[in-house]
Write an enzyme that holds these catalytic residues in place. Structure first.
Site, short mmCIF file in Angstrom:
data_model
loop_
_atom_site.label_atom_id
_atom_site.label_comp_id
_atom_site.label_asym_id
_atom_site.label_seq_id
_atom_site.Cartn_x
_atom_site.Cartn_y
_atom_site.Cartn_z
N SER A 143 28.94 55.24 -105.00
CA SER A 143 30.11 54.66 -104.33
C SER A 143 31.37 55.46 -104.65
O SER A 143 31.58 55.89 -105.77
CB SER A 143 30.29 53.21 -104.81
N LYS B 184 27.04 41.09 -98.72
CA LYS B 184 28.26 40.58 -98.06
C LYS B 184 28.11 39.14 -97.57
O LYS B 184 29.08 38.37 -97.59
CB LYS B 184 28.66 41.50 -96.91
N ASP C 40 36.94 44.74 -94.08
CA ASP C 40 36.33 45.70 -93.14
C ASP C 40 37.04 45.58 -91.78
O ASP C 40 37.24 46.57 -91.07
CB ASP C 40 34.83 45.42 -92.96
N ARG D 165 21.06 49.49 -79.36
CA ARG D 165 19.69 49.97 -79.10
C ARG D 165 18.78 48.80 -78.77
O ARG D 165 17.97 48.88 -77.86
CB ARG D 165 19.20 50.72 -80.34
N THR D 166 18.92 47.71 -79.53
CA THR D 166 18.17 46.49 -79.23
C THR D 166 19.13 45.57 -78.47
O THR D 166 19.99 44.92 -79.07
CB THR D 166 17.70 45.81 -80.54
N ARG E 96 20.36 41.90 -79.40
CA ARG E 96 21.33 41.70 -80.49
C ARG E 96 22.76 41.88 -79.97
O ARG E 96 23.68 41.19 -80.41
CB ARG E 96 21.09 42.71 -81.63
N LEU F 166 32.34 55.10 -87.62
CA LEU F 166 32.28 54.50 -88.97
C LEU F 166 31.41 55.32 -89.91
O LEU F 166 31.55 55.24 -91.12
CB LEU F 166 31.73 53.07 -88.90
P1 NDP Z 1 23.35 47.64 -89.91
O1 NDP Z 1 22.06 48.03 -90.52
O2 NDP Z 1 23.83 46.24 -90.04
O3 NDP Z 1 23.28 47.99 -88.33
C1 NDP Z 1 22.75 49.22 -87.91
C2 NDP Z 1 23.05 49.43 -86.43
O4 NDP Z 1 22.66 50.77 -86.09
C3 NDP Z 1 22.27 48.51 -85.50
O5 NDP Z 1 23.08 48.17 -84.40
C4 NDP Z 1 21.09 49.40 -85.10
O6 NDP Z 1 20.51 49.04 -83.86
C5 NDP Z 1 21.78 50.72 -84.98
N1 NDP Z 1 20.84 51.86 -85.07
C6 NDP Z 1 20.09 52.22 -86.13
N2 NDP Z 1 19.36 53.32 -85.84
C7 NDP Z 1 19.68 53.66 -84.55
C8 NDP Z 1 19.26 54.70 -83.68
N3 NDP Z 1 18.38 55.64 -84.06
N4 NDP Z 1 19.79 54.75 -82.44
C9 NDP Z 1 20.70 53.83 -82.04
N5 NDP Z 1 21.13 52.80 -82.82
C10 NDP Z 1 20.62 52.73 -84.06
O7 NDP Z 1 24.42 48.68 -90.48
P2 NDP Z 1 25.98 48.48 -90.73
O8 NDP Z 1 26.58 47.79 -89.57
O9 NDP Z 1 26.19 47.92 -92.08
O10 NDP Z 1 26.48 50.00 -90.78
C11 NDP Z 1 26.53 50.80 -89.61
C12 NDP Z 1 27.20 52.15 -89.95
O11 NDP Z 1 28.55 51.95 -90.30
C13 NDP Z 1 26.54 52.87 -91.13
O12 NDP Z 1 26.56 54.24 -90.84
C14 NDP Z 1 27.46 52.53 -92.27
O13 NDP Z 1 27.38 53.45 -93.31
C15 NDP Z 1 28.80 52.56 -91.56
N6 NDP Z 1 29.83 51.79 -92.23
C16 NDP Z 1 31.00 52.42 -92.54
C17 NDP Z 1 32.02 51.73 -93.13
C18 NDP Z 1 33.28 52.44 -93.44
O14 NDP Z 1 34.11 51.91 -94.17
N7 NDP Z 1 33.47 53.63 -92.91
C19 NDP Z 1 31.93 50.30 -93.45
C20 NDP Z 1 30.66 49.71 -93.07
C21 NDP Z 1 29.66 50.45 -92.48
P3 NDP Z 1 19.29 47.97 -83.76
O15 NDP Z 1 19.94 46.61 -83.74
O16 NDP Z 1 18.64 48.33 -82.51
O17 NDP Z 1 18.45 48.18 -84.99
#
Ligand code: NDP
Length: 281
Positions: A15, A68, A104, A149-150, A153, A217
């Protein structure tokens, strides 16, 4: 008594929050009175760990993956943001009570160049961070469409938070949005499959231009493919590091009541990069 702060998560060793907050506390002249550390804690141990913290001199904590939701559930009081998003990333311990907040959402808004009121926004993703982004945008007057993607959701999230979903057989028109937010894991180094997987997002790179704001993000030691392409097309780009810094700054303001030194936090977060993948906060 020295006031302690921490980030709780699993994994947590990479972190950037301890470096970022320690630098900020020093800059504010609070380095002798306050401290910030990383604490690795499992889901099973989370609640007991948090409840012990006030007695150990902790004034508050950041909470990251996967705690969270649990953080919100154990709190005595929750801000409107934390309650509506259904997750908390900031806890404050005061007079025997635990207060939950979600920076956030406010951090995302603070990272934008201006208020999103009246803008047409496309949010990619329907996970935890997309929830905070969609809530922040909708409550600040943006028209939000969610692609995921899904698709089910996306539809569920849109229904809950007052946005619209992109249908399963639909492809959003990049050119028609003012603001595009990538809240998927695509671009997040090892977690998202790296730069090549930009193809898995419905973004028409050729349609990006100066009128667009793009927030990614995802962040890493190197620029993501999406931010690189958007920048080359003249879009205003806000990267994940900036959002990370702003959510940390908003938490620090809650705990200390002081204006956080953004530039110092940005510098410390950048220099805290590790070669492996890392948690969000
Ligand atoms: P989650 O696991 O809750 O959600 C992941 C999302 O990514 C889902 O919508 C999922 O879709 C989608 N996804 C995963 N793989 C793929 C793919 N190959 N193609 C298309 N869509 C895909 O993650 P978080 O919401 O917690 O985090 C998302 C991103 O944001 C991460 O990269 C995280 O590190 C970043 N982040 C950055 C922060 C910052 O302060 N900069 C704060 C919080 C998060 P599906 O529903 O279809 O699985």
């Amino acid at each position: 008594m020295r006031r302690r702060l921490a980030v709780l998560g699993q994994p947590i060793s990479h972190s950037r929050s301890p470096a970022m907050h320690t630098a900020a506390l020093a800059e504010l002249g609070l380095g002798n009175d306050w401290s910030y550390e990383a604490i690795e804690v499992s889901s099973q141990e989370f609640e007991a760990r948090v409840r012990a913290m006030p007695g150990e001199g902790f004034a508050g904590a950041n909470v990251t993956v996967p705690h969270k939701l649990a953080a919100l559930e154990l709190a005595d009081d929750a801000s409107k943001a934390a309650h509506s998003i259904g997750a908390a990333n900031t806890l404050s311990f005061d007079g025997g009570r635990i207060a939950a907040d979600n920076t956030d959402a406010s951090g995302f808004l603070d990272a934008l160049p201006g208020r999103p009121s009246g803008s047409e926004a496309l949010v990619l993703g329907a996970g935890g961070s997309a929830r905070a982004v969609v809530w922040a945008l909708v409550t600040n007057g943006a028209e939000v469409r969610i692609w995921n993607r899904t698709p089910e959701r996306a539809a569920r999230l849109a229904g809950e938070l007052g946005a619209a979903a992109v249908g399963p057989s639909e492809r959003p028109r990049t050119a028609s949005f003012d603001l595009i937010v990538n809240a998927t894991t695509v671009g997040m180094g090892a977690a998202g499959g790296g730069a090549a997987s930009l193809k898995s997002l419905p973004i028409d790179a050729d349609s990006l231009g100066e009128r667009h704001q793009l927030v990614d993000l995802a962040y890493g030691p190197a620029e993501t493919e999406l931010t690189r392409v958007a920048r080359s097309r003249g879009a205003t780009v806000i990267d994940g590091l900036e959002v990370l810094v702003r959510q940390g700054a908003a938490s620090l303001r809650i705990w200390t009541g002081q204006d956080p030194p953004i530039e110092t936090m940005r510098r410390a977060a950048t220099s805290a990069w590790q070669p492996t993948s890392a948690p969000d906060t």
